[in-house]
Enzyme design. Structure first.
Site, PDB file in Angstrom:
ATOM      1  CB  CYS A   1       2.907   5.985  -4.898  1.00 19.02           C
ATOM      2  SG  CYS A   1       2.145   6.237  -6.508  1.00 19.02           S
TER       3      CYS A   1
ATOM      4  CB  ALA B   1      -4.507   3.910  -7.236  1.00 20.91           C
TER       5      ALA B   1
ATOM      6  N   PRO C   1      -3.346  -1.580  -0.677  1.00 19.23           N
ATOM      7  CG  PRO C   1      -2.113   0.295  -0.004  1.00 19.23           C
ATOM      8  CD  PRO C   1      -2.204  -1.195   0.152  1.00 19.23           C
TER       9      PRO C   1
ATOM     10  CE  LYS D   1       1.961  -1.434  -0.413  1.00 21.86           C
ATOM     11  NZ  LYS D   1       2.269  -0.714  -1.642  1.00 21.86           N
TER      12      LYS D   1
ATOM     13  CG  ASN E   1       3.663  -5.609  -1.569  1.00 19.02           C
ATOM     14  OD1 ASN E   1       4.034  -4.539  -2.051  1.00 19.02           O
ATOM     15  ND2 ASN E   1       2.690  -6.314  -2.105  1.00 19.02           N
ATOM     16  N   GLY E   2       5.202  -8.036  -2.841  1.00 20.77           N
ATOM     17  CA  GLY E   2       5.956  -8.063  -4.090  1.00 20.77           C
ATOM     18  C   GLY E   2       5.997  -9.439  -4.721  1.00 20.77           C
TER      19      GLY E   2
ATOM     20  CD  GLN F   1      -0.868   3.798   0.798  1.00 18.12           C
ATOM     21  OE1 GLN F   1      -1.358   3.977  -0.315  1.00 18.12           O
ATOM     22  NE2 GLN F   1       0.165   3.006   1.004  1.00 18.12           N
TER      23      GLN F   1
ATOM     24  NE  ARG G   1       2.525  -6.335  -9.744  1.00 14.93           N
ATOM     25  CZ  ARG G   1       3.733  -6.612 -10.188  1.00 14.93           C
ATOM     26  NH1 ARG G   1       4.022  -6.405 -11.455  1.00 14.93           N
ATOM     27  NH2 ARG G   1       4.663  -7.097  -9.385  1.00 14.93           N
TER      28      ARG G   1
END
Ligand SMILES: Cc1cc2nc3c(=O)[nH]c(=O)nc-3n(C[C@H](O)[C@H](O)[C@H](O)COP(=O)(O)O)c2cc1C
Length: 332
Positions: free
Chosen positions: A104, A22, A20, A143, A204-205, A74, A229
Protein backbone atom coordinates in the site's frame (compact mmCIF):
# COMPACT_ATOMS: atom_id res chain seq x y z
CA UNK A 1 -4.21 -22.00 -16.51
CA UNK A 2 -7.46 -22.36 -14.56
CA UNK A 3 -6.88 -24.97 -11.88
CA UNK A 4 -7.32 -25.77 -8.21
CA UNK A 5 -4.59 -24.38 -6.00
CA UNK A 6 -3.31 -25.24 -2.53
CA UNK A 7 -2.16 -22.53 -0.14
CA UNK A 8 -0.49 -24.56 2.57
CA UNK A 9 -3.23 -26.91 3.74
CA UNK A 10 -6.01 -24.83 2.23
CA UNK A 11 -7.47 -26.06 -1.06
CA UNK A 12 -8.88 -23.48 -3.44
CA UNK A 13 -11.27 -24.66 -6.13
CA UNK A 14 -9.57 -22.31 -8.57
CA UNK A 15 -6.71 -19.88 -8.88
CA UNK A 16 -8.65 -16.65 -9.46
CA UNK A 17 -8.13 -14.29 -6.52
CA UNK A 18 -10.14 -11.22 -5.60
CA UNK A 19 -7.73 -8.61 -4.22
CA UNK A 20 -8.10 -6.82 -0.94
CA UNK A 21 -9.60 -3.46 -1.94
CA UNK A 22 -10.05 -0.78 0.71
CA UNK A 23 -13.59 0.57 0.58
CA UNK A 24 -14.75 -2.17 -1.83
CA UNK A 25 -14.33 -5.79 -0.83
CA UNK A 26 -16.93 -5.94 1.91
CA UNK A 27 -19.02 -9.06 2.47
CA UNK A 28 -21.84 -8.47 -0.07
CA UNK A 29 -19.36 -7.44 -2.75
CA UNK A 30 -17.17 -10.48 -2.19
CA UNK A 31 -20.26 -12.64 -2.66
CA UNK A 32 -20.88 -11.08 -6.08
CA UNK A 33 -17.47 -12.33 -7.24
CA UNK A 34 -17.71 -15.66 -5.46
CA UNK A 35 -20.99 -16.49 -7.21
CA UNK A 36 -19.13 -16.17 -10.51
CA UNK A 37 -16.51 -18.68 -9.39
CA UNK A 38 -13.64 -16.76 -7.76
CA UNK A 39 -11.39 -19.16 -5.84
CA UNK A 40 -10.76 -16.84 -2.90
CA UNK A 41 -11.62 -13.27 -1.93
CA UNK A 42 -9.82 -10.94 0.46
CA UNK A 43 -11.44 -8.45 2.77
CA UNK A 44 -9.98 -4.98 2.69
CA UNK A 45 -6.78 -4.31 4.63
CA UNK A 46 -7.19 -3.70 8.32
CA UNK A 47 -4.89 -1.72 10.57
CA UNK A 48 -3.01 -3.68 13.20
CA UNK A 49 -2.89 -0.52 15.35
CA UNK A 50 -6.63 -0.07 14.81
CA UNK A 51 -7.35 -3.58 16.01
CA UNK A 52 -5.39 -2.82 19.14
CA UNK A 53 -6.80 0.61 19.97
CA UNK A 54 -10.27 0.53 18.40
CA UNK A 55 -11.13 -3.12 18.10
CA UNK A 56 -14.88 -2.80 17.53
CA UNK A 57 -14.54 -0.45 14.60
CA UNK A 58 -11.63 -2.24 12.91
CA UNK A 59 -12.96 -5.73 13.28
CA UNK A 60 -16.06 -4.89 11.20
CA UNK A 61 -13.73 -4.64 8.19
CA UNK A 62 -13.26 -8.39 8.35
CA UNK A 63 -16.92 -9.26 8.95
CA UNK A 64 -17.81 -12.50 7.27
CA UNK A 65 -20.96 -14.52 6.75
CA UNK A 66 -22.54 -17.48 5.03
CA UNK A 67 -20.97 -18.61 1.74
CA UNK A 68 -18.03 -16.28 2.30
CA UNK A 69 -15.18 -18.72 2.12
CA UNK A 70 -12.36 -19.15 1.59
CA UNK A 71 -11.71 -15.71 3.02
CA UNK A 72 -8.40 -13.90 3.16
CA UNK A 73 -7.84 -11.12 5.63
CA UNK A 74 -5.01 -8.64 5.31
CA UNK A 75 -3.21 -6.73 8.05
CA UNK A 76 -1.08 -3.66 7.73
CA UNK A 77 1.35 -2.55 10.37
CA UNK A 78 4.94 -1.49 10.76
CA UNK A 79 6.49 -4.19 12.91
CA UNK A 80 6.33 -7.72 14.19
CA UNK A 81 5.21 -6.43 17.56
CA UNK A 82 2.20 -4.49 16.25
CA UNK A 83 1.05 -7.12 13.80
CA UNK A 84 1.45 -10.09 16.10
CA UNK A 85 -0.31 -8.23 18.93
CA UNK A 86 -3.24 -7.44 16.60
CA UNK A 87 -3.40 -10.96 15.31
CA UNK A 88 -3.70 -12.34 18.84
CA UNK A 89 -7.06 -10.63 19.20
CA UNK A 90 -8.53 -11.76 15.89
CA UNK A 91 -7.02 -15.16 15.45
CA UNK A 92 -10.32 -16.86 16.27
CA UNK A 93 -12.40 -14.83 13.81
CA UNK A 94 -13.73 -16.57 10.71
CA UNK A 95 -11.06 -16.45 7.99
CA UNK A 96 -8.83 -18.88 6.15
CA UNK A 97 -5.68 -16.97 5.22
CA UNK A 98 -3.84 -14.02 6.73
CA UNK A 99 -1.94 -11.73 4.40
CA UNK A 100 0.57 -9.00 5.16
CA UNK A 101 0.28 -5.80 3.19
CA UNK A 102 3.67 -4.78 1.81
CA UNK A 103 2.38 -2.72 -1.08
CA UNK A 104 0.00 0.00 0.00
CA UNK A 105 1.45 3.34 -1.10
CA UNK A 106 -1.09 5.70 0.46
CA UNK A 107 0.79 8.50 2.25
CA UNK A 108 -0.81 7.97 5.65
CA UNK A 109 0.04 4.28 5.62
CA UNK A 110 3.59 4.88 4.42
CA UNK A 111 4.13 7.56 7.07
CA UNK A 112 3.18 5.05 9.73
CA UNK A 113 5.90 2.70 8.46
CA UNK A 114 3.35 0.21 7.09
CA UNK A 115 2.32 -1.03 3.63
CA UNK A 116 5.02 -0.48 1.02
CA UNK A 117 7.37 0.85 3.74
CA UNK A 118 7.95 -2.78 4.66
CA UNK A 119 9.69 -3.19 1.29
CA UNK A 120 12.60 -1.40 2.96
CA UNK A 121 12.88 -3.97 5.71
CA UNK A 122 12.70 -7.57 4.48
CA UNK A 123 14.15 -8.62 7.87
CA UNK A 124 11.12 -7.24 9.66
CA UNK A 125 8.84 -9.03 7.20
CA UNK A 126 10.67 -12.25 8.05
CA UNK A 127 9.98 -11.61 11.74
CA UNK A 128 6.32 -10.75 11.13
CA UNK A 129 5.68 -13.94 9.22
CA UNK A 130 7.58 -16.04 11.76
CA UNK A 131 5.61 -14.42 14.55
CA UNK A 132 2.27 -15.15 12.90
CA UNK A 133 3.27 -18.71 12.10
CA UNK A 134 3.84 -19.27 15.82
CA UNK A 135 0.22 -18.28 16.49
CA UNK A 136 -1.69 -20.00 13.72
CA UNK A 137 -1.85 -23.02 11.44
CA UNK A 138 -3.65 -20.96 8.82
CA UNK A 139 -1.58 -19.99 5.79
CA UNK A 140 0.34 -16.73 6.13
CA UNK A 141 0.87 -14.91 2.84
CA UNK A 142 2.19 -11.56 1.65
CA UNK A 143 1.38 -9.07 -1.07
CA UNK A 144 4.20 -6.90 -2.33
CA UNK A 145 5.21 -4.40 -4.96
CA UNK A 146 8.44 -4.77 -6.94
CA UNK A 147 10.37 -2.38 -4.74
CA UNK A 148 10.37 1.13 -3.34
CA UNK A 149 11.56 2.82 -6.55
CA UNK A 150 13.27 1.78 -9.76
CA UNK A 151 16.68 1.96 -8.04
CA UNK A 152 15.65 -0.43 -5.32
CA UNK A 153 13.77 -3.28 -6.98
CA UNK A 154 13.90 -5.98 -4.31
CA UNK A 155 10.97 -8.32 -4.81
CA UNK A 156 13.38 -11.27 -4.76
CA UNK A 157 14.76 -10.26 -1.33
CA UNK A 158 11.20 -9.94 -0.08
CA UNK A 159 10.44 -13.38 -1.42
CA UNK A 160 13.50 -14.98 0.20
CA UNK A 161 12.66 -13.38 3.55
CA UNK A 162 9.04 -14.51 3.37
CA UNK A 163 9.71 -17.99 2.09
CA UNK A 164 12.34 -18.72 4.72
CA UNK A 165 9.92 -17.57 7.42
CA UNK A 166 7.29 -20.01 6.16
CA UNK A 167 4.99 -17.90 3.96
CA UNK A 168 2.59 -20.05 1.97
CA UNK A 169 2.12 -17.78 -1.06
CA UNK A 170 3.27 -14.47 -2.48
CA UNK A 171 1.34 -11.99 -4.61
CA UNK A 172 3.32 -9.50 -6.68
CA UNK A 173 1.95 -6.23 -8.06
CA UNK A 174 4.95 -5.33 -10.19
CA UNK A 175 4.98 -1.58 -9.84
CA UNK A 176 7.24 0.30 -7.46
CA UNK A 177 5.91 2.29 -4.53
CA UNK A 178 6.84 5.54 -6.23
CA UNK A 179 4.89 4.59 -9.36
CA UNK A 180 1.65 4.36 -7.37
CA UNK A 181 -0.68 3.34 -10.23
CA UNK A 182 1.21 5.13 -13.03
CA UNK A 183 2.73 3.43 -16.03
CA UNK A 184 2.36 -0.27 -16.67
CA UNK A 185 2.85 -3.16 -14.30
CA UNK A 186 6.10 -4.91 -15.30
CA UNK A 187 4.95 -8.51 -15.57
CA UNK A 188 8.54 -9.67 -16.26
CA UNK A 189 9.10 -9.37 -12.49
CA UNK A 190 6.38 -11.99 -11.97
CA UNK A 191 8.07 -14.24 -14.55
CA UNK A 192 11.39 -13.84 -12.72
CA UNK A 193 9.86 -14.47 -9.32
CA UNK A 194 8.09 -17.56 -10.58
CA UNK A 195 11.44 -18.97 -11.74
CA UNK A 196 12.89 -18.96 -8.23
CA UNK A 197 9.83 -19.44 -6.03
CA UNK A 198 9.01 -22.65 -4.22
CA UNK A 199 5.63 -21.27 -3.11
CA UNK A 200 2.72 -20.23 -5.35
CA UNK A 201 3.17 -16.87 -7.08
CA UNK A 202 0.06 -14.84 -7.81
CA UNK A 203 0.27 -12.30 -10.60
CA UNK A 204 -1.46 -8.98 -10.04
CA UNK A 205 -1.56 -5.74 -11.98
CA UNK A 206 -3.47 -4.46 -15.02
CA UNK A 207 -5.80 -7.39 -15.62
CA UNK A 208 -8.88 -5.69 -17.03
CA UNK A 209 -10.10 -8.24 -19.59
CA UNK A 210 -10.13 -11.98 -20.24
CA UNK A 211 -7.36 -11.40 -22.80
CA UNK A 212 -5.24 -9.78 -20.08
CA UNK A 213 -5.82 -12.78 -17.82
CA UNK A 214 -4.69 -15.23 -20.50
CA UNK A 215 -1.67 -13.04 -21.26
CA UNK A 216 -0.70 -12.88 -17.58
CA UNK A 217 -0.76 -16.68 -17.30
CA UNK A 218 1.10 -17.18 -20.57
CA UNK A 219 3.77 -14.56 -20.08
CA UNK A 220 4.56 -15.22 -16.45
CA UNK A 221 3.61 -18.87 -15.79
CA UNK A 222 2.12 -17.59 -12.53
CA UNK A 223 0.13 -19.98 -10.36
CA UNK A 224 -2.90 -17.73 -10.12
CA UNK A 225 -4.10 -14.24 -10.86
CA UNK A 226 -5.43 -11.52 -8.60
CA UNK A 227 -8.07 -9.08 -9.86
CA UNK A 228 -8.45 -5.59 -8.44
CA UNK A 229 -9.46 -2.53 -10.52
CA UNK A 230 -10.67 -4.92 -13.22
CA UNK A 231 -13.57 -6.11 -11.06
CA UNK A 232 -14.28 -2.58 -9.88
CA UNK A 233 -14.75 -1.49 -13.48
CA UNK A 234 -16.50 -4.65 -14.64
CA UNK A 235 -18.31 -6.55 -11.88
CA UNK A 236 -18.68 -9.57 -14.22
CA UNK A 237 -15.02 -9.93 -15.08
CA UNK A 238 -14.62 -13.14 -13.06
CA UNK A 239 -17.22 -15.08 -15.04
CA UNK A 240 -15.82 -13.75 -18.30
CA UNK A 241 -12.28 -14.84 -17.42
CA UNK A 242 -13.39 -18.26 -16.23
CA UNK A 243 -15.39 -18.84 -19.43
CA UNK A 244 -12.33 -17.91 -21.50
CA UNK A 245 -10.00 -20.14 -19.51
CA UNK A 246 -12.46 -23.02 -19.90
CA UNK A 247 -12.72 -22.33 -23.64
CA UNK A 248 -16.42 -21.58 -23.34
CA UNK A 249 -18.20 -18.96 -25.37
CA UNK A 250 -18.98 -15.97 -23.15
CA UNK A 251 -22.09 -14.02 -23.96
CA UNK A 252 -21.82 -10.67 -22.19
CA UNK A 253 -24.77 -9.82 -19.98
CA UNK A 254 -27.38 -7.49 -21.36
CA UNK A 255 -27.64 -4.05 -19.82
CA UNK A 256 -31.03 -5.06 -18.39
CA UNK A 257 -29.44 -8.00 -16.63
CA UNK A 258 -26.56 -5.89 -15.37
CA UNK A 259 -28.94 -3.33 -13.92
CA UNK A 260 -31.00 -6.04 -12.30
CA UNK A 261 -27.82 -7.46 -10.75
CA UNK A 262 -27.01 -3.96 -9.51
CA UNK A 263 -30.31 -3.86 -7.60
CA UNK A 264 -29.44 -7.18 -5.92
CA UNK A 265 -25.95 -6.00 -4.96
CA UNK A 266 -27.35 -2.74 -3.63
CA UNK A 267 -30.05 -4.50 -1.61
CA UNK A 268 -27.44 -6.85 -0.13
CA UNK A 269 -25.35 -3.82 0.88
CA UNK A 270 -28.36 -2.24 2.60
CA UNK A 271 -29.13 -5.46 4.49
CA UNK A 272 -25.46 -5.76 5.45
CA UNK A 273 -25.03 -2.20 6.73
CA UNK A 274 -28.56 -1.92 8.12
CA UNK A 275 -28.51 1.72 7.00
CA UNK A 276 -30.26 2.49 3.71
CA UNK A 277 -28.92 6.03 3.30
CA UNK A 278 -25.33 5.03 4.02
CA UNK A 279 -25.54 2.00 1.72
CA UNK A 280 -27.13 3.99 -1.12
CA UNK A 281 -24.32 6.53 -0.96
CA UNK A 282 -21.72 3.77 -0.82
CA UNK A 283 -23.29 1.91 -3.70
CA UNK A 284 -22.73 4.82 -6.12
CA UNK A 285 -19.13 3.79 -6.72
CA UNK A 286 -20.23 0.23 -7.54
CA UNK A 287 -23.06 1.33 -9.80
CA UNK A 288 -20.61 2.84 -12.31
CA UNK A 289 -19.41 -0.68 -13.15
CA UNK A 290 -22.92 -1.98 -13.78
CA UNK A 291 -24.34 0.99 -15.68
CA UNK A 292 -22.31 1.13 -18.84
CA UNK A 293 -22.95 1.13 -22.54
CA UNK A 294 -26.59 2.15 -22.95
CA UNK A 295 -27.99 5.26 -24.57
CA UNK A 296 -28.60 7.93 -21.93
CA UNK A 297 -26.90 5.82 -19.24
CA UNK A 298 -25.00 8.85 -17.95
CA UNK A 299 -28.32 10.44 -17.03
CA UNK A 300 -29.30 7.33 -15.15
CA UNK A 301 -26.00 7.37 -13.26
CA UNK A 302 -26.44 11.04 -12.42
CA UNK A 303 -29.95 10.42 -11.15
CA UNK A 304 -28.80 7.45 -9.07
CA UNK A 305 -26.07 9.62 -7.57
CA UNK A 306 -28.76 11.93 -6.23
CA UNK A 307 -30.88 9.35 -4.48
CA UNK A 308 -30.59 7.82 -1.04
CA UNK A 309 -33.72 5.69 -1.39
CA UNK A 310 -33.61 2.12 -2.60
CA UNK A 311 -37.17 2.17 -3.95
CA UNK A 312 -36.39 5.32 -5.91
CA UNK A 313 -33.25 3.65 -7.23
CA UNK A 314 -35.29 0.69 -8.46
CA UNK A 315 -37.86 2.98 -10.14
CA UNK A 316 -35.13 5.02 -11.84
CA UNK A 317 -33.82 1.80 -13.37
CA UNK A 318 -37.32 0.70 -14.39
CA UNK A 319 -37.98 4.07 -16.03
CA UNK A 320 -34.68 3.96 -17.84
CA UNK A 321 -35.34 0.46 -19.19
CA UNK A 322 -38.86 1.41 -20.27
CA UNK A 323 -37.48 4.45 -22.09
CA UNK A 324 -34.72 2.50 -23.82
CA UNK A 325 -37.07 -0.33 -24.85
CA UNK A 326 -39.45 2.24 -26.35
CA UNK A 327 -36.56 3.78 -28.27
CA UNK A 328 -35.64 0.35 -29.62
CA UNK A 329 -39.21 -0.31 -30.81
CA UNK A 330 -39.39 3.10 -32.50
CA UNK A 331 -36.12 2.41 -34.27
CA UNK A 332 -37.50 -0.85 -35.78
C1 LIG B 1 -9.49 1.39 -4.41
C2 LIG B 1 -8.34 0.47 -4.15
C3 LIG B 1 -8.18 -0.08 -2.90
C4 LIG B 1 -7.09 -0.95 -2.65
N1 LIG B 1 -6.96 -1.52 -1.42
C5 LIG B 1 -5.96 -2.42 -1.20
C6 LIG B 1 -5.86 -3.10 0.05
O1 LIG B 1 -6.68 -2.94 0.96
N2 LIG B 1 -4.80 -3.96 0.20
C7 LIG B 1 -3.89 -4.20 -0.82
O2 LIG B 1 -2.98 -5.00 -0.65
N3 LIG B 1 -3.99 -3.58 -1.99
C8 LIG B 1 -5.02 -2.72 -2.21
N4 LIG B 1 -5.13 -2.13 -3.44
C9 LIG B 1 -4.21 -2.54 -4.52
C10 LIG B 1 -4.83 -3.71 -5.31
O3 LIG B 1 -5.10 -4.82 -4.50
C11 LIG B 1 -3.93 -4.14 -6.47
O4 LIG B 1 -2.71 -4.60 -5.97
C12 LIG B 1 -3.64 -3.01 -7.45
O5 LIG B 1 -4.82 -2.27 -7.70
C13 LIG B 1 -3.06 -3.54 -8.76
O6 LIG B 1 -3.95 -4.41 -9.39
P1 LIG B 1 -4.88 -3.93 -10.64
O7 LIG B 1 -3.98 -3.32 -11.64
O8 LIG B 1 -5.57 -5.19 -11.08
O9 LIG B 1 -5.83 -2.92 -10.08
C14 LIG B 1 -6.17 -1.24 -3.69
C15 LIG B 1 -6.34 -0.66 -4.95
C16 LIG B 1 -7.41 0.17 -5.19
C17 LIG B 1 -7.57 0.76 -6.57
Amino acid sequence: MLKPLSIGKLQLKCNIFIAPLAGYTNLPTRLVYREQGAGIAYAEMVSAQGLHYNFNKSVTLIDSGENDSPLGIQLFGSSRETIVRAFEVIKNEKFDVVDINCGCSVKKIINSGSGASLLKTPDEVYKIIKGLKELTDKPVTLKIRSGWDHNSINYKDMYYAAESAGAALITLHPRTKTMLFDGKADWSHITELKKISTIPVIGNGDIFTADDAVAMFNQTQCDGIMLARGVMENPFLVEEIIARLENRLYIPRTLKNRLYSATLHCKALIDYTGDEVKAMVEFRKFFKGYAKGGKGITHLRQAVNQTVSYSQFVSLIAQYLEYSEKEEVEKE
